[in-house]
Motif scaffolding. Structure first.
Motif, mmCIF file in Angstrom:
data_model
loop_
_atom_site.group_PDB
_atom_site.id
_atom_site.type_symbol
_atom_site.label_atom_id
_atom_site.label_comp_id
_atom_site.label_asym_id
_atom_site.label_seq_id
_atom_site.Cartn_x
_atom_site.Cartn_y
_atom_site.Cartn_z
ATOM 1 N N MET A 143 0.832 -1.208 0.000
ATOM 2 C CA MET A 143 0.000 0.000 0.000
ATOM 3 C C MET A 143 0.866 1.258 0.000
ATOM 4 O O MET A 143 0.601 2.215 -0.740
ATOM 5 N N ARG A 144 1.899 1.250 0.825
ATOM 6 C CA ARG A 144 2.754 2.435 0.921
ATOM 7 C C ARG A 144 3.507 2.670 -0.395
ATOM 8 O O ARG A 144 3.725 3.817 -0.798
ATOM 9 N N ALA A 145 3.899 1.599 -1.047
ATOM 10 C CA ALA A 145 4.573 1.758 -2.341
ATOM 11 C C ALA A 145 3.647 2.435 -3.346
ATOM 12 O O ALA A 145 4.057 3.325 -4.102
ATOM 13 N N GLY A 146 2.372 2.018 -3.358
ATOM 14 C CA GLY A 146 1.417 2.633 -4.256
ATOM 15 C C GLY A 146 1.171 4.089 -3.931
ATOM 16 O O GLY A 146 1.082 4.940 -4.831
ATOM 17 N N ARG A 147 1.099 4.387 -2.653
ATOM 18 C CA ARG A 147 0.883 5.765 -2.228
ATOM 19 C C ARG A 147 2.074 6.647 -2.615
ATOM 20 O O ARG A 147 1.906 7.775 -3.104
ATOM 21 N N GLU A 148 3.278 6.154 -2.420
ATOM 22 C CA GLU A 148 4.473 6.924 -2.762
ATOM 23 C C GLU A 148 4.549 7.176 -4.271
ATOM 24 O O GLU A 148 4.879 8.282 -4.713
ATOM 25 N N ALA A 174 -5.592 2.461 11.812
ATOM 26 C CA ALA A 174 -4.647 3.365 12.469
ATOM 27 C C ALA A 174 -3.311 3.398 11.732
ATOM 28 O O ALA A 174 -2.674 4.455 11.605
ATOM 29 N N GLU A 175 -2.887 2.249 11.217
ATOM 30 C CA GLU A 175 -1.639 2.193 10.458
ATOM 31 C C GLU A 175 -1.741 2.937 9.128
ATOM 32 O O GLU A 175 -0.733 3.396 8.583
ATOM 33 N N LEU A 176 -2.950 3.028 8.613
ATOM 34 C CA LEU A 176 -3.154 3.634 7.302
ATOM 35 C C LEU A 176 -3.300 5.153 7.348
ATOM 36 O O LEU A 176 -3.354 5.797 6.292
ATOM 37 N N ARG A 177 -3.363 5.718 8.537
ATOM 38 C CA ARG A 177 -3.604 7.161 8.617
ATOM 39 C C ARG A 177 -2.513 7.962 7.928
ATOM 40 O O ARG A 177 -2.783 8.991 7.305
ATOM 41 N N ASP A 178 -1.271 7.486 8.012
ATOM 42 C CA ASP A 178 -0.193 8.245 7.373
ATOM 43 C C ASP A 178 -0.252 8.145 5.854
ATOM 44 O O ASP A 178 0.258 9.006 5.132
ATOM 45 N N ILE A 179 -0.909 7.088 5.323
ATOM 46 C CA ILE A 179 -1.099 6.964 3.890
ATOM 47 C C ILE A 179 -2.178 7.927 3.420
ATOM 48 O O ILE A 179 -2.119 8.466 2.315
ATOM 49 N N GLY A 180 -3.165 8.159 4.296
ATOM 50 C CA GLY A 180 -4.232 9.099 3.968
ATOM 51 C C GLY A 180 -5.078 8.682 2.791
ATOM 52 O O GLY A 180 -5.262 9.455 1.840
ATOM 53 N N PRO A 181 -5.648 7.452 2.790
ATOM 54 C CA PRO A 181 -6.461 7.037 1.644
ATOM 55 C C PRO A 181 -7.741 7.863 1.531
ATOM 56 O O PRO A 181 -8.286 8.314 2.546
ATOM 57 N N LYS A 182 -8.204 8.057 0.325
ATOM 58 C CA LYS A 182 -9.497 8.723 0.134
ATOM 59 C C LYS A 182 -10.578 7.913 0.812
ATOM 60 O O LYS A 182 -11.527 8.459 1.359
ATOM 61 N N TRP A 183 -10.454 6.593 0.737
ATOM 62 C CA TRP A 183 -11.289 5.721 1.565
ATOM 63 C C TRP A 183 -10.630 4.362 1.717
ATOM 64 O O TRP A 183 -9.784 3.961 0.925
ATOM 65 N N LEU A 184 -11.022 3.664 2.783
ATOM 66 C CA LEU A 184 -10.681 2.268 3.027
ATOM 67 C C LEU A 184 -11.949 1.472 2.758
ATOM 68 O O LEU A 184 -12.979 1.706 3.384
ATOM 69 N N GLU A 185 -11.855 0.522 1.831
ATOM 70 C CA GLU A 185 -13.045 -0.170 1.341
ATOM 71 C C GLU A 185 -13.157 -1.584 1.903
ATOM 72 O O GLU A 185 -12.197 -2.351 1.886
ATOM 73 N N GLU A 186 -14.341 -1.891 2.390
ATOM 74 C CA GLU A 186 -14.691 -3.221 2.882
ATOM 75 C C GLU A 186 -13.624 -3.821 3.795
ATOM 76 O O GLU A 186 -13.088 -4.899 3.524
ATOM 77 N N PRO A 187 -13.325 -3.173 4.909
ATOM 78 C CA PRO A 187 -12.289 -3.719 5.784
ATOM 79 C C PRO A 187 -12.739 -4.884 6.661
ATOM 80 O O PRO A 187 -11.891 -5.594 7.208
ATOM 81 N N VAL A 188 -14.055 -5.110 6.804
ATOM 82 C CA VAL A 188 -14.550 -6.025 7.845
ATOM 83 C C VAL A 188 -15.160 -7.287 7.259
ATOM 84 O O VAL A 188 -15.924 -7.249 6.291
ATOM 85 N N TRP A 189 -14.792 -8.417 7.867
ATOM 86 C CA TRP A 189 -15.451 -9.697 7.617
ATOM 87 C C TRP A 189 -16.299 -10.072 8.825
ATOM 88 O O TRP A 189 -15.841 -9.941 9.940
ATOM 89 N N PRO A 190 -17.545 -10.569 8.595
ATOM 90 C CA PRO A 190 -18.225 -10.706 7.313
ATOM 91 C C PRO A 190 -18.781 -9.366 6.840
ATOM 92 O O PRO A 190 -18.981 -8.447 7.647
ATOM 93 N N PRO A 191 -19.055 -9.228 5.541
ATOM 94 C CA PRO A 191 -19.466 -7.921 5.019
ATOM 95 C C PRO A 191 -20.789 -7.427 5.571
ATOM 96 O O PRO A 191 -21.055 -6.224 5.548
#
Length: 298
Positions: A143-148, A174-191
């Motif tokens: 993810m970080r490689a893509g963000r960079e 919490a780990e993704l906050r520094d990446i700052g995604p426009k959104w985090l999609e479908e993080p939870v199982w089960p949907p």
């Protein structure tokens, strides 16, 4: 990346095309159409889409309100809207109330699971002019490689396809906050754990999107009532076609939630999302454009 394309023909010689969610379920969905749905449609009025879809939904309820039967019905519905546009002599978005010609879209990438491959894919999308890319990745280094690689001018969305428990999703958010995604999609199982998804949204510190795997309008109501998402993502080739998709736009507007249709498709499923969004979306709505590899004729 198989899709199921469905042609519906009328006794007057009109043809419409639809698309069902496919992948490894194409054979099952095709069987549902051939053995169950097609016999229920033959001889019916192709212009009375809503009543026909409603009757078939009721007949199929015993088989569940999602999965291959609903995916199959989605393709038939999209094809009937295609026919309706041809009968009226107008694009489908006109039948839905009008249309914009300035829709934004973002590049939705395949899953690579490799930092260098992700960098290359993001660079291709950025060079092609996309101002947003979606990664289908689950590992932070990738993810970080893509963000960079995207740089400051390209938005990055992250779709993990229901990878984590609620607690895992909260920790990863919490780990993704520094990446700052426009959104985090479908993080939870089960949907369908909408309350758990809402917990991630409240405590994770990142914007949440979901809806691809929500099968019915009633379930979208539950998702929205739980205040679980910032962006809702109905999938026309999964949840009933344009007939049901258009209702989600209304439901989302009540809660001031932006609709970002799931359209990781290459045919009529993508076109259904475009036409519905052009007519019913807000200024923030975007189209998911499956990007790379290009289509091949087999």
């Amino acid at each position: 990346m198989d899709s199921l394309l469905v042609k519906v023909a009328t006794d007057e010689g009109l043809e419409g095309w639809g698309e069902s969610f496919g992948f490894i379920g194409v054979a099952v969905t095709q069987r549902a159409i051939d053995a169950v749905i097609a016999p229920l449609c033959v001889g019916q009025d192709a212009t009375r889409i809503g009543p026909l879809m409603g009757r078939i939904q009721k007949k199929l309820a015993v088989f569940g309100r999602g999965g291959p039967f609903t995916h199959a019905l989605s393709a038939v519905d999209i094809a009937l809207w295609d026919i309706a546009g041809k009968v009226a002599g107008v694009p489908v978005h006109s039948l839905l109330g009008g249309g914009r010609d300035d829709l934004s879209c973002y590049a939705s990438l395949d899953a690579y699971a490799d930092p260098e491959l992700v960098r290359a894919a993001v660079r291709r999308a950025a060079d092609a002019g996309f101002s947003g890319v979606k990664l289908h990745e689950r590992d932070l280094p990738v993810m970080r490689a893509g963000r960079e690689e995207a740089g400051p001018d390209v938005a990055v969305m992250i779709d993990v396809n229901t990878a984590w428990t609620v607690n895992q999703a909260r920790a990863m958010a919490a780990e993704l906050r520094d990446i700052g995604p426009k959104w985090l999609e479908e993080p939870v199982w089960p949907p369908e754990n909408y309350d758990g998804l809402a917990q991630v949204r409240r405590t994770g510190g990142v914007v949440i999107a979901a809806g691809e795997n929500v099968p019915t309008l009633l379930d979208f109501g539950r998702l929205l009532d739980a205040e679980a998402v910032d962006f809702v993502q109905p999938s026309p080739a999964k949840m009933g076609g344009i007939t049901e998709l258009r209702k989600v736009f209304t439901a989302a507007a009540i809660g001031n939630v932006t609709v970002m249709p799931h359209s990781f498709y290459d045919g009529p499923g993508l076109l259904a999302a475009i036409h519905a969004t052009a007519a019913l979306g807000t200024a923030d709505s975007m189209i998911e454009w499956r990007y790379w590899p290009p289509l091949r004729k087999l």
